[in-house]
Design a protein around this motif. Sequence first.
Motif, PDB file in Angstrom:
ATOM      1  N   SER A  64      -4.030 -10.941 -15.600  1.00 28.77           N
ATOM      2  CA  SER A  64      -5.422 -10.908 -16.038  1.00 28.77           C
ATOM      3  C   SER A  64      -5.493 -10.739 -17.557  1.00 28.77           C
ATOM      4  CB  SER A  64      -6.128  -9.738 -15.347  1.00 28.77           C
ATOM      5  OG  SER A  64      -7.448  -9.650 -15.787  1.00 28.77           O
TER       6      SER A  64
ATOM      7  N   VAL B  26      -4.578 -13.072 -19.799  1.00 25.66           N
ATOM      8  CA  VAL B  26      -3.594 -13.854 -20.559  1.00 25.66           C
ATOM      9  C   VAL B  26      -4.220 -15.102 -21.177  1.00 25.66           C
ATOM     10  CG1 VAL B  26      -2.726 -15.296 -18.645  1.00 25.66           C
ATOM     11  CG2 VAL B  26      -1.188 -14.658 -20.497  1.00 25.66           C
TER      12      VAL B  26
ATOM     13  N   GLU C 148      -0.537  -7.177 -26.694  1.00 24.53           N
ATOM     14  CA  GLU C 148      -1.512  -8.250 -26.956  1.00 24.53           C
ATOM     15  C   GLU C 148      -2.397  -8.493 -25.717  1.00 24.53           C
ATOM     16  OE1 GLU C 148      -2.503  -9.857 -29.563  1.00 24.53           O
ATOM     17  OE2 GLU C 148      -3.614 -11.517 -28.615  1.00 24.53           O
TER      18      GLU C 148
HETATM   19  N1  LIG Z   1      -4.033 -17.266 -27.388  1.00 24.13           N
HETATM   20  C1  LIG Z   1      -5.034 -16.381 -27.440  1.00 24.13           C
HETATM   21  N2  LIG Z   1      -5.121 -15.582 -28.504  1.00 24.13           N
HETATM   22  C2  LIG Z   1      -6.117 -14.647 -28.591  1.00 24.13           C
HETATM   23  N3  LIG Z   1      -7.059 -14.456 -27.638  1.00 24.13           N
HETATM   24  C3  LIG Z   1      -6.997 -15.225 -26.544  1.00 24.13           C
HETATM   25  C4  LIG Z   1      -5.986 -16.224 -26.395  1.00 24.13           C
HETATM   26  N4  LIG Z   1      -6.185 -16.822 -25.209  1.00 24.13           N
HETATM   27  C5  LIG Z   1      -7.274 -16.248 -24.657  1.00 24.13           C
HETATM   28  N5  LIG Z   1      -7.748 -15.294 -25.453  1.00 24.13           N
HETATM   29  C6  LIG Z   1      -8.894 -14.388 -25.193  1.00 24.13           C
HETATM   30  O1  LIG Z   1      -8.426 -13.440 -24.248  1.00 24.13           O
HETATM   31  C7  LIG Z   1      -9.479 -13.045 -23.360  1.00 24.13           C
HETATM   32  C8  LIG Z   1      -9.006 -13.253 -21.936  1.00 24.13           C
HETATM   33  O2  LIG Z   1      -8.908 -14.627 -21.684  1.00 24.13           O
HETATM   34  P1  LIG Z   1      -9.311 -15.249 -20.283  1.00 24.13           P
HETATM   35  O3  LIG Z   1     -10.586 -14.676 -19.816  1.00 24.13           O
HETATM   36  O4  LIG Z   1      -9.207 -16.716 -20.418  1.00 24.13           O
HETATM   37  O5  LIG Z   1      -8.112 -14.649 -19.393  1.00 24.13           O
HETATM   38  P2  LIG Z   1      -7.754 -14.918 -17.871  1.00 24.13           P
HETATM   39  O6  LIG Z   1      -6.293 -15.078 -17.799  1.00 24.13           O
HETATM   40  O7  LIG Z   1      -8.573 -16.020 -17.340  1.00 24.13           O
HETATM   41  O8  LIG Z   1      -8.188 -13.541 -17.208  1.00 24.13           O
HETATM   42  P3  LIG Z   1      -8.573 -13.197 -15.675  1.00 24.13           P
HETATM   43  O9  LIG Z   1      -7.367 -13.433 -14.865  1.00 24.13           O
HETATM   44  O10 LIG Z   1      -8.960 -11.772 -15.724  1.00 24.13           O
HETATM   45  O11 LIG Z   1      -9.702 -14.081 -15.285  1.00 24.13           O
HETATM   46  C9  LIG Z   1     -10.678 -13.882 -23.716  1.00 24.13           C
HETATM   47  O12 LIG Z   1     -11.566 -13.113 -24.498  1.00 24.13           O
HETATM   48  C10 LIG Z   1     -10.093 -15.049 -24.544  1.00 24.13           C
HETATM   49  O13 LIG Z   1     -11.008 -15.522 -25.515  1.00 24.13           O
END
Ligand SMILES: Nc1ncnc2c1ncn2[C@@H]1O[C@H](COP(=O)(O)OP(=O)(O)OP(=O)(O)O)[C@@H](O)[C@H]1O
Length: 401
Positions: free
Chosen positions: A144, A146, A260
Amino acid sequence: MGEAPAFFVDELQKGYGNGFDIKSKGGETAILLGNRTYVIGGACEESPLSIGVQIFDQSTGEWIYPTVLGTKPKPCKGLSAVLLSEDRILITKNGSTPDDFAWFLEVDTQYVRQQKKILGTDVVAWSKGVRGYPEKPVVISGPSGVGKGTLISMLMKEYPSMFGFSVSHTTRAPRAMEKDGVHYHFIERSAMEKEIEDGKFLEFASVHGNLYGTSVEAVEVVADDGKRCILDIDVQGARSVRASSLEAIFIFVCPPSMEELEKRLRARGTETEEQVLKRLRNAKAEIEQGQSSGIFDHMLYNDNLEECYKSLKKLLGLDGTVTAPPKSSSKVVDLPMDHSVAKIDHRIIINSKTPELGKASTNIRIVLDVSSLKGGAPGRTRGLDIYTMDSFLDGLAGINH
Ligand SMILES: Nc1ncnc2c1ncn2[C@@H]1O[C@H](COP(=O)(O)OP(=O)(O)OP(=O)(O)O)[C@@H](O)[C@H]1O
Ligand SMILES: Nc1nc2c(ncn2[C@@H]2O[C@H](COP(=O)(O)O)[C@@H](O)[C@H]2O)c(=O)[nH]1
């Protein structure tokens, strides 16, 4: 439960042989397999918008009403059935369009046997036949926060006609900007448990204290829209999909570091402190499994977002290094209103019996090639090829020259 069509009983008790043309006024057809005759057709009593299935057990003289899984075909004016192997029956619908004419009723496949054990009832499962091989769905997993959702949004924005998102069900509460039916199907736990029991899910898992799951329908809706399906699911879900008949590409997204990951989760601001801590604890186990379970075909490191997105596109063949497979060039034809079917090796020959009104009275013969079938319930059966007998004979003549 409803009555079986009365005029069938006599015929079936006499032990009718394999009759893909035993037809009643309700448009049913029957297939004998061992001691059992599968009577397929008419409207299903419980869901009148779909074709019914009943089984007559010759040894006990009793009717069985199986649990019917999968997306069901809509009723039609008549249908024909051919036993393809001991585990599935091909159904062709009269007067149907090429995207709706071939359906498979699985009666003893691995999936059906599995579901019989789980449900403790007789089970059959529908799977729609699809021409050719649509691109495999893409499963994206990772801890979650990432960036899975971010990467998927970028892909869908750049290629809106190519990709479609599999909208999962979840028992967690919606976030401020989330819309029901778009981000998730938000559902009460008891209702979701009932749907799981009814076999509606391709996979499901308890994630961070809530139930999440991918319904068979969620994946099929995307495929029917002609798009490549993207699933955003956790590692447990990816493992279940790997074990299912859905052939997919599995990608695991890793964070550059736990620090991170925590920063991103907190910056997103969608979880309570308790939830953030729970998600971070679960992340360690997920990353370990992601890297060592052998489930995943590809690993991506989401440090720099743009770089990671580029890598994702590359492995999906979107950077021009992989050429798309050529689409089938064979002519698409509608099935005649009334037809008979015959099986010759891996080919089903479909013959129109009567000329259609207003059309020339030539006999239409269509060949359905089932030699390269893949997939099946829960999902589509891919790899069908369909062509007219004329083009088949032209092809043979070409080989002989
Ligand atoms: N490479 C990156 N560098 C910095 N911030 C990032 C990067 N990739 C994504 N983010 C930010 O990290 C946060 C989490 O991203 P995201 O919601 O896409 O994660 P997820 O893996 O879909 O999480 P979940 O499994 O909880 O749904 C968001 O605010 C997004 O803008
Ligand atoms: N096994 C499944 N996991 C799913 C599904 N849909 C989402 N997820 C995963 O849950 C977590 C948390 O998601 P969030 O939206 O609450 O942040 C995340 O890892 C998703 O990948 C599903 O259908 N099945």
